[in-house]
Design a protein around this motif. Structure first.
Motif, short mmCIF file in Angstrom:
data_model
loop_
_atom_site.label_atom_id
_atom_site.label_comp_id
_atom_site.label_asym_id
_atom_site.label_seq_id
_atom_site.Cartn_x
_atom_site.Cartn_y
_atom_site.Cartn_z
N ALA A 121 4.53 -15.02 11.79
CA ALA A 121 4.85 -14.83 10.36
C ALA A 121 5.80 -15.91 9.87
N ALA B 120 0.14 -20.21 12.24
CA ALA B 120 0.24 -18.92 12.94
C ALA B 120 -0.49 -18.97 14.27
N TRP C 235 -2.38 -11.36 18.27
CA TRP C 235 -2.23 -10.94 16.87
C TRP C 235 -3.55 -11.04 16.12
N VAL D 194 -0.07 -9.25 8.87
CA VAL D 194 0.12 -9.58 10.29
C VAL D 194 0.02 -8.30 11.11
N GLN E 296 5.57 -19.10 7.17
CA GLN E 296 6.52 -19.33 6.07
C GLN E 296 6.98 -20.79 6.04
N ILE F 29 2.94 -11.46 4.66
CA ILE F 29 3.56 -12.67 4.11
C ILE F 29 2.89 -12.95 2.77
N SER G 189 7.08 -18.38 -0.25
CA SER G 189 6.60 -17.22 0.51
C SER G 189 7.73 -16.22 0.68
N TRP H 157 8.54 -12.60 3.26
CA TRP H 157 8.18 -11.57 4.25
C TRP H 157 8.30 -10.21 3.57
N GLY I 70 4.14 -11.30 16.52
CA GLY I 70 3.80 -11.26 15.10
C GLY I 70 4.88 -11.89 14.24
N SER I 71 6.14 -11.66 14.62
CA SER I 71 7.26 -12.22 13.85
C SER I 71 7.26 -13.74 13.90
N PHE J 20 -4.87 -11.34 11.85
CA PHE J 20 -4.39 -11.60 10.49
C PHE J 20 -5.48 -11.24 9.49
N CYS K 130 3.98 -6.83 9.14
CA CYS K 130 4.51 -7.30 7.85
C CYS K 130 3.39 -7.97 7.08
#
Ligand SMILES: Cc1cc2nc3c(=O)[nH]c(=O)nc-3n(C[C@H](O)[C@H](O)[C@H](O)COP(=O)(O)O)c2cc1C
Length: 175
Positions: A98, A34, A46, A80, A102, A148, A112, A114, A94-95, A48, A146
């Motif tokens: 994320a 990440a 971001w 996230v 994964q 994960i 994993s 989302w 963030g996406s 976490f 989101c």
């Protein structure tokens, strides 16, 4: 090590996990992915939150009505977060982070999934974001994109079927 060509094929969402904890080394590898992910203007804005407390994970799973109950069986949940006031690309940044997590989880042989939280919530109108803020003491300037969910796989998923790829959605030169 799984090469990326294979990784994109075998990564599927996993929602059933064994009780086995995720090792600290694996948690670190996932977060490393990440933190190395690309961001708009290289802001890396971001945040976490790594949650392995079962009670808190259960509370997070209850932050919305649909599509999150399975998270109660996950040993690890990575929340996230982004700051919409400071970063107009907080959703994109963030996406990407994320999804990077994964793929790293998959490469480690972990499953994993989302769990969407932005724009979701409870039937009574409470936004998921508000529930999560209360559970994890998240500052007011940060929003949850989101979560994960990560765990050791307790289900089998078939790899992506090459024959079902939507190549018709790809347009050469002009639409
Ligand atoms: C933006 C986004 C939101 C998602 N939200 C959820 C969710 O809230 N709950 C869930 O179980 N899966 C969620 N998923 C996982 C998708 O359901 C899953 O990726 C999709 O069905 C394709 O399956 P695959 O990941 O196994 O290829 C989400 C995926 C994305 C990319």
């Amino acid at each position: 090590m799984t090469d990326f060509n294979e990784l994109v094929k075998i990564r599927r969402s996993h929602r059933k996990f064994t009780d086995e904890e995720i090792s600290p080394e694996h948690v670190q590898s996932i977060l490393r992915a990440a933190l190395m992910s690309p961001t708009s203007k290289s802001q890396r804005a971001w945040q976490f939150v790594v949650v392995d407390d079962k009670t808190d994970i259960e509370k997070l799973a209850d932050a919305k009505d649909l599509g999150s109950q399975f998270m109660k069986g996950a040993p690890l949940a990575i929340v996230v977060l982004g700051d919409p006031q400071k970063n107009d690309c907080w959703v994109e940044d963030g996406s990407i982070a994320a999804v990077s997590m994964q793929y790293q989880a998959e490469e480690l042989g972990l499953g994993s999934c989302w769990v969407q939280m932005r724009g979701r919530g409870l039937a009574d109108g409470t936004p998921a974001d508000e529930v999560i803020r209360g559970v994890l003491d998240i500052p007011a300037n940060l929003n949850t994109l989101c979560i994960i969910a990560v765990g050791h796989k307790a289900d089998e998923r078939k790899p992506q079927n090459e024959d079902n790829l939507k190549w018709e959605n790809v347009h050469a030169e002009k639409y």
